[in-house]
Design an enzyme around this catalytic site. Structure first.
Site, PDB file in Angstrom:
ATOM      1  N   ASP A  77       0.859  -1.177   0.000  1.00 22.78           N
ATOM      2  CA  ASP A  77       0.000   0.000   0.000  1.00 22.78           C
ATOM      3  C   ASP A  77       0.900   1.234   0.000  1.00 22.78           C
ATOM      4  O   ASP A  77       1.922   1.264   0.695  1.00 22.78           O
ATOM      5  CB  ASP A  77      -0.909   0.025   1.230  1.00 22.78           C
ATOM      6  CG  ASP A  77      -2.023   1.039   1.087  1.00 22.78           C
ATOM      7  OD1 ASP A  77      -3.050   0.702   0.469  1.00 22.78           O
ATOM      8  OD2 ASP A  77      -1.862   2.180   1.568  1.00 22.78           O
ATOM      9  N   THR A  78       0.534   2.229  -0.786  1.00 22.48           N
ATOM     10  CA  THR A  78       1.350   3.439  -0.924  1.00 22.48           C
ATOM     11  C   THR A  78       0.517   4.675  -0.623  1.00 22.48           C
ATOM     12  O   THR A  78      -0.627   4.785  -1.069  1.00 22.48           O
ATOM     13  CB  THR A  78       1.918   3.547  -2.364  1.00 22.48           C
ATOM     14  OG1 THR A  78       2.697   2.383  -2.662  1.00 22.48           O
ATOM     15  CG2 THR A  78       2.799   4.783  -2.511  1.00 22.48           C
TER      16      THR A  78
END
Length: 203
Positions: A77-78
């Protein structure tokens, strides 16, 4: 009797993460997580790790119900962070313009959390996670540049309203850290973690 090779699964719908993982020359499949993501951490670096673990464990649990083979699931996840505030997806043209004005002429951080979940014999055996942060410097943008870029539609589905590998590239004046982390997957750090996992890398 020869041990079966561990299966590798990417728990992400992102075509960019798929392309990046392919650069490691690994055989893997893609299975998108259907988990209802929940953040309980206030720190962006901890939040992305939490979300990456949720995605990877959800896919691993689903695989455990179908097979007892050994699998390694990668979740990621960014987030884009400006002065401790997480910038999500803009949702539309005006939202994209607003975010781009905030980023103009300033430095911000991109945090990616990565989780590696190993499952075998129908249950999760191990979960490891880490995060990587890259600082990104954006040049001063004119209002015409902001609106022209937003009008391309490229920033509408991207956190922070830009893609470093796309049409926004000319506006990036510098970075400190892993470029691929900004794209969506910190390849060097992931490679180091995969080296600790037997049955994945062959060199």
């Amino acid at each position: 009797m020869e041990k079966k090779k561990m299966k590798l699964v990417l728990a992400s719908a992102s075509p960019r993460r798929k392309e990046l993982l392919e650069r490691l020359g690994l055989d893997f499949s893609v299975q998108v997580s259907k988990v209802d993501e929940k953040i309980t951490c206030s720190s962006p670096a901890e939040a992305v790790k939490e979300l990456a673990v949720q995605k990877a464990e959800a896919v691993a649990e689903e695989l455990c119900r179908r097979t007892e083979e050994e699998v390694l699931v990668i979740g990621a996840d960014t987030v884009v962070v400006l002065e401790e505030k997480i910038l999500g997806k803009p949702g539309g043209f005006e939202g994209a313009c607003r975010m781009l004005r905030e980023l103009s002429g300033r430095a911000h951080q991109v945090c990616t959390g990565v989780a590696l979940v190993r499952a075998n014999e129908g249950k999760i055996q191990e979960t490891r996670c880490f995060s990587e942060t890259t600082e990104v410097h954006v040049a001063m943008l004119s209002e015409k540049e902001i609106q022209s870029y937003a009008a391309t539609g490229e920033p509408l589905d991207k956190a922070g309203a830009y893609g470093i590998q796309g049409r926004f590239a000319p506006y990036i004046s510098g970075i400190s850290g892993d470029y691929y982390n900004v794209v969506g997957l910190p390849l060097h750090a992931l490679y180091q973690e995969l080296k600790k996992t037997g049955g994945i890398l062959e060199w």
